[in-house]
Design a protein around this motif. Structure first.
Motif, PDB file in Angstrom:
ATOM      1  N   THR A   1       0.826  -1.206   0.000  1.00 30.96           N
ATOM      2  CA  THR A   1       0.000   0.000   0.000  1.00 30.96           C
ATOM      3  C   THR A   1       0.862   1.257   0.000  1.00 30.96           C
ATOM      4  O   THR A   1       0.574   2.225  -0.712  1.00 30.96           O
ATOM      5  CB  THR A   1      -0.925   0.013   1.237  1.00 30.96           C
ATOM      6  OG1 THR A   1      -1.710  -1.172   1.251  1.00 30.96           O
ATOM      7  CG2 THR A   1      -1.858   1.214   1.213  1.00 30.96           C
ATOM      8  N   GLN A   2       1.940   1.253   0.787  1.00 34.77           N
ATOM      9  CA  GLN A   2       2.796   2.435   0.860  1.00 34.77           C
ATOM     10  C   GLN A   2       3.520   2.704  -0.450  1.00 34.77           C
ATOM     11  O   GLN A   2       3.693   3.857  -0.857  1.00 34.77           O
ATOM     12  CB  GLN A   2       3.809   2.271   1.996  1.00 34.77           C
ATOM     13  CG  GLN A   2       3.179   2.294   3.366  1.00 34.77           C
ATOM     14  CD  GLN A   2       2.274   3.487   3.577  1.00 34.77           C
ATOM     15  OE1 GLN A   2       2.720   4.629   3.559  1.00 34.77           O
ATOM     16  NE2 GLN A   2       0.995   3.236   3.770  1.00 34.77           N
ATOM     17  N   VAL A   3       3.941   1.649  -1.124  1.00 33.32           N
ATOM     18  CA  VAL A   3       4.601   1.835  -2.417  1.00 33.32           C
ATOM     19  C   VAL A   3       3.636   2.469  -3.415  1.00 33.32           C
ATOM     20  O   VAL A   3       4.000   3.383  -4.170  1.00 33.32           O
ATOM     21  CB  VAL A   3       5.130   0.483  -2.946  1.00 33.32           C
ATOM     22  CG1 VAL A   3       5.589   0.616  -4.393  1.00 33.32           C
ATOM     23  CG2 VAL A   3       6.285   0.000  -2.077  1.00 33.32           C
ATOM     24  N   MET A   4       2.372   2.002  -3.411  1.00 35.74           N
ATOM     25  CA  MET A   4       1.365   2.578  -4.300  1.00 35.74           C
ATOM     26  C   MET A   4       1.098   4.042  -3.945  1.00 35.74           C
ATOM     27  O   MET A   4       0.946   4.900  -4.823  1.00 35.74           O
ATOM     28  CB  MET A   4       0.063   1.775  -4.198  1.00 35.74           C
ATOM     29  CG  MET A   4       0.169   0.353  -4.714  1.00 35.74           C
ATOM     30  SD  MET A   4       0.573   0.304  -6.474  1.00 35.74           S
ATOM     31  CE  MET A   4       0.884  -1.456  -6.681  1.00 35.74           C
ATOM     32  N   ARG A   5       1.045   4.328  -2.666  1.00 32.67           N
ATOM     33  CA  ARG A   5       0.788   5.702  -2.213  1.00 32.67           C
ATOM     34  C   ARG A   5       1.922   6.626  -2.634  1.00 32.67           C
ATOM     35  O   ARG A   5       1.697   7.753  -3.107  1.00 32.67           O
ATOM     36  CB  ARG A   5       0.642   5.702  -0.693  1.00 32.67           C
ATOM     37  CG  ARG A   5       0.284   7.038  -0.084  1.00 32.67           C
ATOM     38  CD  ARG A   5      -0.046   6.827   1.392  1.00 32.67           C
ATOM     39  NE  ARG A   5      -0.571   8.050   1.989  1.00 32.67           N
ATOM     40  CZ  ARG A   5       0.169   8.902   2.694  1.00 32.67           C
ATOM     41  NH1 ARG A   5       1.446   8.660   2.879  1.00 32.67           N
ATOM     42  NH2 ARG A   5      -0.373   9.987   3.219  1.00 32.67           N
ATOM     43  N   MET A   6       3.153   6.173  -2.470  1.00 34.52           N
ATOM     44  CA  MET A   6       4.302   6.977  -2.861  1.00 34.52           C
ATOM     45  C   MET A   6       4.290   7.272  -4.357  1.00 34.52           C
ATOM     46  O   MET A   6       4.553   8.407  -4.777  1.00 34.52           O
ATOM     47  CB  MET A   6       5.593   6.248  -2.480  1.00 34.52           C
ATOM     48  CG  MET A   6       5.865   6.168  -1.001  1.00 34.52           C
ATOM     49  SD  MET A   6       7.209   5.020  -0.621  1.00 34.52           S
ATOM     50  CE  MET A   6       8.509   5.702  -1.636  1.00 34.52           C
ATOM     51  N   GLY A   7       3.959   6.258  -5.154  1.00 33.53           N
ATOM     52  CA  GLY A   7       3.915   6.451  -6.597  1.00 33.53           C
ATOM     53  C   GLY A   7       2.875   7.474  -7.008  1.00 33.53           C
ATOM     54  O   GLY A   7       3.111   8.321  -7.881  1.00 33.53           O
TER      55      GLY A   7
ATOM     56  N   GLY B   1       8.626   3.107  -5.500  1.00 36.68           N
ATOM     57  CA  GLY B   1       7.680   4.212  -5.608  1.00 36.68           C
ATOM     58  C   GLY B   1       7.855   4.977  -6.906  1.00 36.68           C
ATOM     59  O   GLY B   1       6.866   5.406  -7.535  1.00 36.68           O
ATOM     60  N   ILE B   2       9.094   5.158  -7.337  1.00 35.68           N
ATOM     61  CA  ILE B   2       9.371   5.843  -8.602  1.00 35.68           C
ATOM     62  C   ILE B   2       8.767   5.080  -9.774  1.00 35.68           C
ATOM     63  O   ILE B   2       8.156   5.666 -10.681  1.00 35.68           O
ATOM     64  CB  ILE B   2      10.896   6.008  -8.787  1.00 35.68           C
ATOM     65  CG1 ILE B   2      11.435   7.022  -7.772  1.00 35.68           C
ATOM     66  CG2 ILE B   2      11.224   6.449 -10.212  1.00 35.68           C
ATOM     67  CD1 ILE B   2      12.943   7.116  -7.750  1.00 35.68           C
ATOM     68  N   VAL B   3       8.917   3.770  -9.765  1.00 35.89           N
ATOM     69  CA  VAL B   3       8.367   2.934 -10.847  1.00 35.89           C
ATOM     70  C   VAL B   3       6.848   3.073 -10.915  1.00 35.89           C
ATOM     71  O   VAL B   3       6.263   3.228 -11.996  1.00 35.89           O
ATOM     72  CB  VAL B   3       8.762   1.453 -10.636  1.00 35.89           C
ATOM     73  CG1 VAL B   3       8.030   0.555 -11.637  1.00 35.89           C
ATOM     74  CG2 VAL B   3      10.273   1.276 -10.778  1.00 35.89           C
ATOM     75  N   ILE B   4       6.173   3.036  -9.761  1.00 32.18           N
ATOM     76  CA  ILE B   4       4.715   3.181  -9.726  1.00 32.18           C
ATOM     77  C   ILE B   4       4.301   4.570 -10.214  1.00 32.18           C
ATOM     78  O   ILE B   4       3.320   4.725 -10.953  1.00 32.18           O
ATOM     79  CB  ILE B   4       4.177   2.937  -8.302  1.00 32.18           C
ATOM     80  CG1 ILE B   4       4.472   1.507  -7.861  1.00 32.18           C
ATOM     81  CG2 ILE B   4       2.671   3.203  -8.250  1.00 32.18           C
ATOM     82  CD1 ILE B   4       3.848   0.440  -8.733  1.00 32.18           C
TER      83      ILE B   4
END
Length: 501
Positions: A128-134, A388-391
């Protein structure tokens, strides 16, 4: 594009100042405990503003006005659910975590159900955090692209790398203090923007109300009971569940509970930090509606490509860049940019804390030295930042960043809240009952999420979920809770019968 020297100076100067301020806490982050919890000496208002800033990131500043410009105030119903979640957090969640006294929100789940629960929920949290960062990285790139004409993908990459360095230097102390300052700056900037729109639109504030009323822009959505649409009730119930998850099992919030000086201060911070989001989110919706009225009255001032609904997230950044006075444009974009940076650094810091506490320390057989812990925190921060950058790059062509974020959050977090509610409120829950609930919940979440994509043609279309994507977390949570509870009741009855024999 309007490139003004004063805007550029203000933007770069503000960014430099806030980065140096956040980085100034480096000397206080020499241990893993200081990096994750600070010194437990934060004032109540600072923690409260930090909790508020977690809500009101650049997702709110860009996506909420874009959503209101595109449709109506249906998404504001999400904010109306906050009093329920805030009250439950103060009454139950804050005392619970202060009693457990762990830097991780997921230690409690292992106490109740064993290691598998801790691993499952912490993994869902990290996704969830990776998606939020993206999502935030993408939204940050929009105003900078409009202002300076820089490539969006390049902006996402540079921003992500800068935030990675900033989060490593500042630790949780830099994150919380920067959040507090940025929250104040963002509110001030939003108020200035709204005032400027109301003053410059032909006909003044009354014109905004008249135009918006004619197009039903103030609508909170349909009050029908259709579960396939984002009605008032669907968004309200979604908001209640997602905010219960935020307050109950989101590492970002739990770390703030633990960083407060006392339980009483943690309660006050959680309550007022959450409630502050209601009027501020309303402010963003008013801005989006006012922008709709502004460009309806002056249609020639909005480029044709931005009139497409798919470009609604870019309307507010365009207005900031092309309509605000020189200097104010640079300051406002800098505040959006820096607020996004602080929010992303929160996700980086909390994700690193979870990996260290729930994985490395939990499963490393030998004692973990503080030097090893610091290395794990740094390495995790780098990996999470790159993901996060990739997302963020993948989100460049989405129709609405807000809708995309809400749906992704609903899918990845669907099982977290149900398991936590079982652990917190059902005393007689058994491990087997919890596992049964989780299995049933995961199956339901997979069907809710994937069936509309897989079953698109007749006659298989009848097997697709009829529920709106926002309801994934709602139904997943309810199924986990009900199945887990009933399975535990049956298991306990079976034990009683064996004892009687």
């Amino acid at each position: 594009m309007r490139l003004n020297t004063l805007d550029l100076v203000v933007f770069l100067g503000y960014m430099l100042g806030i980065t140096l301020f956040g980085s100034s806490f480096y000397s206080k982050n020499k241990s893993s405990e200081a990096f994750t919890l600070g010194t437990n000496n934060f004032p109540t208002w600072v923690v409260g503003m930090s909790i508020f800033a977690t809500f009101v990131s650049s997702i709110s500043f860009i996506a909420l006005p874009g959503n209101a410009f595109q449709s109506n105030w249906n998404a504001f119903v999400f904010s109306l659910s906050l009093p329920v979640a805030s009250y439950i957090a103060v009454k139950f969640f804050v005392p619970l975590y202060r009693k457990v006294n762990s830097p991780s929100a997921y230690t409690f789940l292992e106490y109740r159900f064993g290691p598998w629960a801790r691993i499952y929920v912490s993994a869902c949290y990290l996704l969830t955090q990776v998606m939020r960062m993206g999502t935030i990285l993408y939204l940050l790139a929009l105003p900078v692209n409009s202002m300076f004409g820089w490539d969006i993908m390049t902006i996402i990459c540079i921003t992500g790398l800068l935030v990675m360095v900033y989060s490593l230097l500042g630790g949780i102390q830099g994150v919380i203090w920067t959040d507090a300052i940025q929250g104040i700056v963002l509110i001030s900037g939003a108020l200035f923007c709204l005032a400027y729109i109301l003053v410059t639109i032909p006909g003044g504030p009354s014109a905004v109300f008249e135009i918006a009323s004619q197009q039903d822009k103030f609508s909170l959505g349909s009050f029908s009971l259709h579960v396939s649409e984002s009605t008032f009730w669907v968004v309200l119930i979604y908001g209640i569940f997602i905010n219960l998850q935020n307050y109950g099992i989101d590492q970002n919030y739990v770390q703030r509970y633990m960083a407060s000086r006392t339980e009483g201060e943690a309660k006050r911070s959680a309550f007022w930090g959450g409630l502050l989001y209601i009027p501020v989110s309303l402010l963003f919706f008013i801005i989006g509606t006012a922008l709709y009225a502004y460009y309806t009255a002056l249609p020639e001032q909005l480029p044709a490509d931005l009139r497409n609904k798919a470009m609604s997230d870019r309307v507010f950044p365009y207005f900031i860049v092309h309509k605000l006075p020189a200097g104010f444009t640079g300051l406002l974009i800098a505040s959006i940019f820096a607020a996004g940076m602080s929010t992303i650094s929160t996700s980086i810091n909390s994700s690193a804390t979870v990996v260290l506490t729930d994985y490395y320390k939990r499963y490393k057989k030998s004692k973990v030295t503080d030097q090893q812990a610091i290395r794990v925190l740094y390495l995790t921060s780098v990996v999470v930042s790159l993901l996060g950058i990739v997302i963020g790059i993948a989100l460049i062509n989405v129709k609405s960043a807000l809708d995309a974020w809400w749906k992704l959050a609903s899918v990845f977090s669907g099982g977290m809240l149900g398991l936590f509610l079982l652990a917190a409120f059902v005393k007689q829950i058994s491990q087997k009952g919890a596992i049964a609930g989780m299995v049933a919940g995961i199956v339901a979440i997979l069907w809710l999420s994937l069936s509309p994509v897989i079953f698109t043609e007749e006659p298989l279309k009848q097997f697709a979920s009829p529920f709106h994507g926002y309801l994934t977390i709602v139904l997943g949570t309810l199924i986990i809770f009900v199945v887990g509870f009933l399975a535990s009741v049956l298991a306990n009855k079976g034990k009683e019968k064996q004892v009687e024999v």
